[in-house]
Design a protein around this motif. Structure first.
Motif, mmCIF file in Angstrom:
data_model
loop_
_atom_site.group_PDB
_atom_site.id
_atom_site.type_symbol
_atom_site.label_atom_id
_atom_site.label_comp_id
_atom_site.label_asym_id
_atom_site.label_seq_id
_atom_site.Cartn_x
_atom_site.Cartn_y
_atom_site.Cartn_z
ATOM 1 N N ASP A 174 -53.451 -161.200 86.307
ATOM 2 C CA ASP A 174 -53.495 -159.892 85.653
ATOM 3 C C ASP A 174 -52.132 -159.420 85.176
ATOM 4 O OD1 ASP A 174 -53.508 -159.942 88.589
ATOM 5 O OD2 ASP A 174 -53.204 -157.784 88.486
ATOM 6 N N ALA A 177 -51.911 -160.741 81.743
ATOM 7 C CA ALA A 177 -52.811 -160.003 80.860
ATOM 8 C C ALA A 177 -52.245 -158.637 80.503
ATOM 9 C CB ALA A 177 -54.178 -159.855 81.515
ATOM 10 N N GLY A 180 -49.624 -158.977 77.888
ATOM 11 C CA GLY A 180 -50.085 -159.458 76.593
ATOM 12 C C GLY A 180 -49.428 -160.793 76.275
ATOM 13 N N PRO A 328 -54.272 -163.770 75.270
ATOM 14 C CA PRO A 328 -54.288 -163.075 76.561
ATOM 15 C C PRO A 328 -55.391 -163.583 77.477
ATOM 16 C CG PRO A 328 -55.354 -161.728 74.889
ATOM 17 C CD PRO A 328 -54.814 -162.944 74.175
ATOM 18 N N PRO A 329 -55.120 -163.690 78.765
ATOM 19 C CA PRO A 329 -56.170 -164.021 79.722
ATOM 20 C C PRO A 329 -57.013 -162.783 80.033
ATOM 21 C CG PRO A 329 -54.143 -163.609 80.893
ATOM 22 C CD PRO A 329 -53.817 -163.463 79.424
ATOM 23 N N LEU A 330 -58.056 -162.965 80.829
ATOM 24 C CA LEU A 330 -58.801 -161.825 81.338
ATOM 25 C C LEU A 330 -57.921 -161.021 82.292
ATOM 26 C CD1 LEU A 330 -62.229 -163.501 82.235
ATOM 27 C CD2 LEU A 330 -61.631 -162.249 80.149
ATOM 28 N N ARG A 331 -58.055 -159.719 82.256
ATOM 29 C CA ARG A 331 -57.268 -158.874 83.168
ATOM 30 C C ARG A 331 -58.036 -158.757 84.489
ATOM 31 N NH1 ARG A 331 -53.990 -153.420 81.329
ATOM 32 N NH2 ARG A 331 -52.754 -153.208 83.244
ATOM 33 N N SER A 338 -57.428 -167.961 84.589
ATOM 34 C CA SER A 338 -58.381 -167.215 83.770
ATOM 35 C C SER A 338 -58.814 -168.030 82.569
ATOM 36 C CB SER A 338 -57.750 -165.915 83.265
ATOM 37 O OG SER A 338 -58.593 -165.278 82.306
ATOM 38 N N LEU A 340 -59.999 -168.090 78.622
ATOM 39 C CA LEU A 340 -59.569 -167.275 77.483
ATOM 40 C C LEU A 340 -60.070 -167.908 76.205
ATOM 41 C CD1 LEU A 340 -55.899 -167.900 76.396
ATOM 42 C CD2 LEU A 340 -56.999 -169.323 78.131
#
Length: 346
Positions: A174, A177, A180, A328-331, A338, A340
């Protein structure tokens, strides 16, 4: 606090969670935007149910998609009238059990730790990038009953978000994420240079490739490596087959280049980016030395199983290697990786 030799621990602050991603700011975004000439967009992800099966990793499984429940009914092709009398809507709603590093992915720093004497007391402890500690900031259950797919039979606390049993804390995905991930990327087309066969790339071979392909990588760039591996199994090949180039993560020359290059993140279209295990691996050495170097020592996120062949072909045909990357990965707080859907814009 002690820090590993030639690591970046502390370079971005004692509480840093971003590593080399600190180098990706407005200037790198502007550099990426400057590479947009045609406005063509290339999605760089596999379907989340690929590579399929467990050939690449026995402990990572394809996604499980199930419908939710609405007013005691299966909430799929569901008449909303079961919950709101007289309503005419038909609704579908679902949940997913997702192994975060099954398909196209980013690795968080919490994915790889090491035994290291961060206290300087002569006793190594398990630590992660920048000295974050296992069982203090990075916590998981001690019992297998609280891990794995079978543990989902017990989801007590799910209603208030308390059903999770692991938390990577400051080295979770996170942080990436929240920062960014957008900037200039550089693609190195190893398949074009070395061919589709299995090749383990040392530092010398890597430098030869950069020279032959006329590719320049600068500090803050996001590095993409095309090997053809993903295309091979998407075309019907076996995921476990060793096809395409892979980095020799134990090679001192390659490690030195990664350390000195200033790259902010590295992603490839193969499994693990590096040869796994590395050539000549012996007991007492990491089986994923590039992961240890990047995720543990240098704070460089790694991406695996990206779909890069269409982008590589386009860049090759146009004599280019640079692009704007948005990835960006999932937050998802606490996760060590993650899925993406990265987007390249040229």
């Amino acid at each position: 606090m002690n820090r590993p030799d030639r690591s970046t621990w502390g370079d971005f602050g004692v509480d840093d969670r971003l590593g080399r991603l600190n180098l990706v700011g407005p200037e790198q975004v502007r550099k990426g935007v400057a590479e947009v000439r045609e406005g063509r967009v290339f999605p760089l992800s596999l379907p989340l149910d690929r590579p399929g099966g467990t050939a690449l990793s026995k402990h990572r499984l394809p996604p499980v998609v199930r419908p939710t429940i609405r007013s005691g009914r299966v909430n799929f092709n569901c008449e909303m009238a079961v919950a709101h009398p007289g309503a005419t809507d038909i609704v579908g709603d679902d949940l997913v059990v997702l192994h975060t590093q099954y398909s196209t992915q980013w690795d968080a720093f919490g994915h790889i730790g090491a035994h290291f004497d961060a206290d300087g007391d002569g006793t190594p402890e398990i630590v992660y990038y920048n000295g974050w500690r296992a069982d203090r900031e990075v916590r998981g259950p001690s019992s297998p009953a609280l891990a794995g797919l079978a543990s989902l039979a017990d989801v007590e606390g799910a209603e208030n978000g308390a059903a999770s049993t692991s938390d990577a804390g400051p080295v979770g995905i996170d942080a990436m994420a929240a920062h960014g991930v957008q900037g200039r990327a550089v693609l190195v087309d190893l398949e074009a240079h070395l061919g589709p066969g299995r090749t383990v790339v040392t530092g010398e071979r890597w430098l030869d490739a950069l020279d032959a392909l006329k590719v320049t990588v600068e500090p803050g760039d996001l590095l993409l490596i095309h090997t053809g591996f993903a295309r091979a199994y998407m075309g019907g090949g076996e995921p476990g087959e060793a096809t395409g180039a892979m980095l020799d993560g134990a090679d001192p020359g390659l490690q030195a280049w990664i350390r000195d290059s200033g790259v902010a993140a590295i992603a490839a279209d193969n499994h693990a980016v590096e040869a796994f295990p590395p050539p000549g691996h012996e007991a007492g050495q990491p089986v994923l030395p590039l992961h240890e170097l990047c995720l543990f020592r240098l704070g460089i996120h790694l991406g695996e199983l990206w779909w890069l062949s269409d982008l590589a072909e386009h860049l090759r045909e146009n004599g280019r290697s640079r692009l704007l990357l948005t990835a960006p990965p999932l937050r998802l707080p606490g996760a060590t990786g993650s899925p993406l859907t990265p987007i390249a814009t040229t």
